[in-house]
Write an enzyme that holds these catalytic residues in place. Structure first.
Site, PDB file in Angstrom:
ATOM      1  N   ASP A 480      -0.006 -44.117   4.897  1.00 30.56           N
ATOM      2  CA  ASP A 480      -0.783 -43.319   3.939  1.00 30.56           C
ATOM      3  C   ASP A 480       0.125 -42.531   2.998  1.00 30.56           C
ATOM      4  OD1 ASP A 480      -3.138 -42.318   2.840  1.00 30.56           O
ATOM      5  OD2 ASP A 480      -4.044 -42.001   4.810  1.00 30.56           O
ATOM      6  N   ASN A 482      -0.918 -39.144   0.747  1.00 30.91           N
ATOM      7  CA  ASN A 482      -2.122 -38.385   0.402  1.00 30.91           C
ATOM      8  C   ASN A 482      -1.972 -37.302  -0.649  1.00 30.91           C
ATOM      9  OD1 ASN A 482      -4.374 -39.486   1.730  1.00 30.91           O
ATOM     10  ND2 ASN A 482      -3.585 -38.787   3.696  1.00 30.91           N
ATOM     11  N   ASP A 550     -11.540 -44.331  -0.068  1.00 30.82           N
ATOM     12  CA  ASP A 550     -12.167 -43.553   1.004  1.00 30.82           C
ATOM     13  C   ASP A 550     -13.682 -43.620   0.894  1.00 30.82           C
ATOM     14  OD1 ASP A 550      -9.902 -42.797   2.307  1.00 30.82           O
ATOM     15  OD2 ASP A 550      -9.687 -40.886   1.275  1.00 30.82           O
TER      16      ASP A 550
HETATM   17  C1  GLA Z   1      -6.566 -40.629   3.759  1.00 33.79           C
HETATM   18  C2  GLA Z   1      -7.056 -42.018   4.063  1.00 33.79           C
HETATM   19  C3  GLA Z   1      -8.124 -41.975   5.118  1.00 33.79           C
HETATM   20  C4  GLA Z   1      -7.579 -41.311   6.346  1.00 33.79           C
HETATM   21  C5  GLA Z   1      -7.055 -39.927   6.010  1.00 33.79           C
HETATM   22  C6  GLA Z   1      -6.372 -39.293   7.184  1.00 33.79           C
HETATM   23  O1  GLA Z   1      -7.507 -39.889   3.093  1.00 33.79           O
HETATM   24  O2  GLA Z   1      -7.522 -42.638   2.913  1.00 33.79           O
HETATM   25  O3  GLA Z   1      -8.572 -43.272   5.410  1.00 33.79           O
HETATM   26  O4  GLA Z   1      -6.561 -42.101   6.897  1.00 33.79           O
HETATM   27  O5  GLA Z   1      -6.128 -39.990   4.945  1.00 33.79           O
HETATM   28  O6  GLA Z   1      -5.897 -38.038   6.889  1.00 33.79           O
END
Ligand code: GLA
Length: 725
Positions: A480, A482, A550
């Site tokens: 990931d 983020n 998401d």
């Molecule tokens: C991101 C990903 C999600 C999940 C979260 C976890 O937002 O897109 O699918 O893995 O991180 O923190």
């Protein structure tokens, strides 16, 4: 031979099965672009250089004898800054005299079978040397000694060409690259629609179509990732082209950081497109003999409309971009813990998911965020990649044993490039995060970004990941990313190299990702960035699948998946059935079938009816895997054009199987609903596996199917499967 050079006319011709690209070594060794479009047999193209002009305001070069030459009016093969071309430039190099006038001229070339790798960067590869030919064109800026190599690889079977550039300092003095685009392409008209994919978190890759206008139109990222906001994809479609007919040129940059695509229409209605690293926040310092390698752009030509362009990208990426153990292997159906429990789980809960999942036919359990350090919410622990034994009692080994004992594979989540201020790692190495001196560090999702340009940082993260994964059998890793990068700089770079940071960061990420995939070649990697914030071909070359978004609402997913399908193939689109209540579980599954297919819900909370439905969805996944993931995609009704329904179809390469999916986004006003299928063999007869009716391909594609009596309530959907008789 797909690449030829006519030494008399000094014309290069790059031919694929469906396209020709041509340029010329002109007077004084200028490189002039001549043609890009449908395949033509000859090269009588020399007159194409002339686009008009006016002596006073179209600068020329006194040494050029051919009439009508001006770098500002002629189609330049690789446009340079400050030497007579006032349009967007692909290359600008600041020299030691302090000016950035740049002017490269042809010195020679080489043609060979095969394709070179690009140092440090992902790129398309060949399965055999004879699959493609490469042309390297050597140029020099004789004043500064910048040697610029233009590299073209021609994929004859795909109507595709990749391009990249190498800049080398052959002088004794230093040079500073200000901009180095991967391609420059010229068109003698402006009757194009620009198509690109914009978005944001939770709404990635919406299709935008706009007619070209005079001036510059562009899409960029300067976030340190390709981003949710603009994908590094742009197409120019003839303004009469449709999904199925007409000329379309697609461009996709194999790069996961700041990019730019600029399209300029000039006063003579000619169009120039450049695509590459975003020059804003970029610079590269070259000492004597140092080289800089640009990322590669993939150019696809179609004269079978937008759909034809997409299918070429899909085939090319399936065969020549996605690699490794999972390239042609069927991916396991996974269940991911994130939407089911976020950070709130322990070993027993995960095992209970696995038990229920197994009963339904799911093949892999993925434990998402929250298993490490002290991570119980998003405020801490990124960088502390050791198991939280308060949650996973008995540690990771025991959990994996329990999951595997049920017959499931096991996957895990990491965010390797990030660091929480609340972490052991940050306390030990506060200078390891991306920052510049004397400025606040912006925080996003309670986290900072690790300086991936530093080898010591990468080594630490690699050792932590390797330490754990080499102990236990982990089948899958979700990687990931983020947040985006702010206050970009590295404590280790000297001031004159700080502008290199963004590119060095992504080179570092690629290096680390490469090390992990090399260490665990059979582990399935799925990229992710807050959903689909790094959904690009660079990432795809490391991970055969990327989490699309998401947003798992199946209606919202329609635009996301239709948009993504412009250039990205089905089997790379991470798509899960979630607990979203907007539609029934069948519609959620019908939409997720388009992608990698998996689940993201709490199986302990499912009704018996839904559990039964899941069993039959999994049956469908196996039954339709081949036609979806090895077949051709045809978009029939696009959610960008129709507010009521979305319809798409897959056809196997041998045209013996076809799968049609239709989703009602909103109850349509009119009841009549006829669907004309696409891509079938008109001479074959196909059986509708639902009701046994048999139709010719010609009938299905021309008269179509009358589906007026199908359910048209909000969120309803159906799939129809046809097999040739
Ligand atoms: C991101 C990903 C999600 C999940 C979260 C976890 O937002 O897109 O699918 O893995 O991180 O923190």
């Amino acid at each position: 031979m797909s690449i030829s050079y006519n030494s008399e006319k000094k014309i290069f011709k790059l031919d694929t099965s469906g396209s020709t690209y041509a340029f010329q070594v002109f007077d004084e060794n200028y490189l002039i672009h001549l043609y890009y479009g449908a395949k033509i047999p000859d090269d009588n193209l020399a007159s194409m250089y002339y686009h008009g002009g006016f002596a006073s305001f179209s600068p020329s070069n006194e040494k050029v004898e051919t009439e009508g030459f001006s770098p500002d009016m002629c189609p330049m093969e690789y446009s340079c800054e400050g030497a007579g071309d006032f349009r967007v430039s692909a290359l600008a190099i600041l020299n030691s005299d302090g000016n950035n006038v740049t002017d490269v001229r042809y010195t020679g070339h080489k043609i060979y079978n095969g394709k070179p790798e690009i140092k440090g960067l992902p790129s398309l590869y060949l399965n055999s040397e004879s699959e493609a030919q490469t042309l390297e064109v050597y140029t020099i800026d004789s004043t500064t000694g910048a040697k610029v190599t233009l590299i073209y690889t021609v994929f004859e079977n795909y109507s595709a060409i990749t391009r990249s550039v190498i800049v080398e300092n052959t002088s004794e003095k230093t040079l500073d690259i200000e901009r180095v685009y991967s391609c420059c392409v010229e068109f003698p008209q402006m009757n194009y629609n620009m198509m690109h994919l914009y978005g944001k978190w939770y709404k990635e890759r919406s299709l935008q179509v706009r007619h070209l206008a005079h001036g510059i139109q562009s899409i960029v990222s300067k976030r340190g990732s390709s981003s949710h906001y603009h994908n590094p994809f742009v197409a120019l479609a003839d303004d009469k082209a449709t999904e199925d007919f007409g000329e379309v040129y697609g461009f996709n940059l194999v790069y996961s950081s700041n990019f730019s695509a600029e399209i300029e229409v000039d006063s003579s209605n000619s169009t120039r497109l450049i695509m590459g690293i975003n020059p804003e926040s970029f610079g590269w310092h070259l000492e004597k003999d140092e080289k800089f390698y640009s990322p590669e752009v993939v150019m696809v030509y179609s004269n079978e409309g937008i759909g034809g362009m997409s299918r070429t990208f899909h085939d090319l990426y399936r065969n020549n971009l996605i690699r490794g153990y999972w390239k042609n292997k069927k991916r396991p159906i996974l269940i991911n813990s994130w939407e089911a429990c976020y950070f709130d789980f322990d070993d027993d809960k995960i095992v209970s998911f696995a038990e229920r999942a197994k009963e339904m036919g799911i093949e892999m359990l993925v434990m998402d965020d929250g298993w490490f350090g002290e991570r119980n919410d998003d405020t801490s622990s990124l960088g502390d990649w050791f198991v939280n034994e308060k949650k996973l009692k008995g540690g990771l080994g025991s959990l994996i044993d329990r999951v595997r004992a049920l017959g499931l594979k096991f996957g895990i989540w990491y965010e390797p490039e990030m660091i929480s201020p609340e972490s052991k790692l940050y306390k030990e190495h506060p200078d390891w995060c991306v920052h510049v001196p004397n400025r606040d560090k912006s925080i996003a999702r309670q986290q900072y970004v690790l300086d991936m340009s530093r080898k010591d940082v990468r080594d630490n993260i690699f050792d932590q990941i390797y330490g754990l994964l080499s102990k236990y059998p982990v089948d899958y890793l979700k990687w990931d990313f983020n947040r985006n990068i702010t206050e970009a700089g590295s404590a280790l770079l000297p001031p004159e190299r700080q502008k290199e940071f963004f590119h060095r960061f992504i080179l570092g990420t690629y290096e680390l990702m490469g090390r992990i995939t090399a260490a665990f070649p059979e582990m399935l990697l799925e990229n992710c960035s807050g959903g689909g914030g790094r959904f690009d071909p660079g990432m795809l070359s490391f991970s055969p699948q990327i989490w699309c978004s998401d947003n798992t609402d199946p209606i919202e997913r329609l635009t996301i998946q239709f948009g993504s399908s412009m250039c990205y193939p089905d089997l790379c689109m991470g798509a899960h059935v979630s607990a979203c209540q907007r539609t029934g579980i069948d519609t959620r599954a019908n939409v997720a079938l388009w992608g990698t297919f998996g689940y993201e819900l709490d199986p302990n909370k499912m009704s018996d009816e839904d559990k039964e439905a899941v069993k039959s969805q999994i049956h469908n996944y196996h039954k339709f895997y081949d036609v979806i993931h090895n077949g051709d995609l045809y978009r029939i009704i696009s959610p960008f054009e129709n507010h009521y329904r979305a319809v798409w179809q897959f056809v196997s390469k041998d045209k013996n199987k076809a799968l049609l999916t239709s989703v009602v986004m909103r109850r349509p006003e009119t009841q009549a609903f006829f669907v004309r299928l696409k891509g079938l063999d008109p001479l074959k007869y196909y059986k509708d596996e639902d009701n046994g009716e048999v139709y010719s391909g010609a009938l299905l594609m021309n008269a179509g199917l009358n589906l007026t009596d199908t359910d048209c309530s909000d969120g309803s959907s159906f799939i129809k499967y046809f097999t040739a008789q």
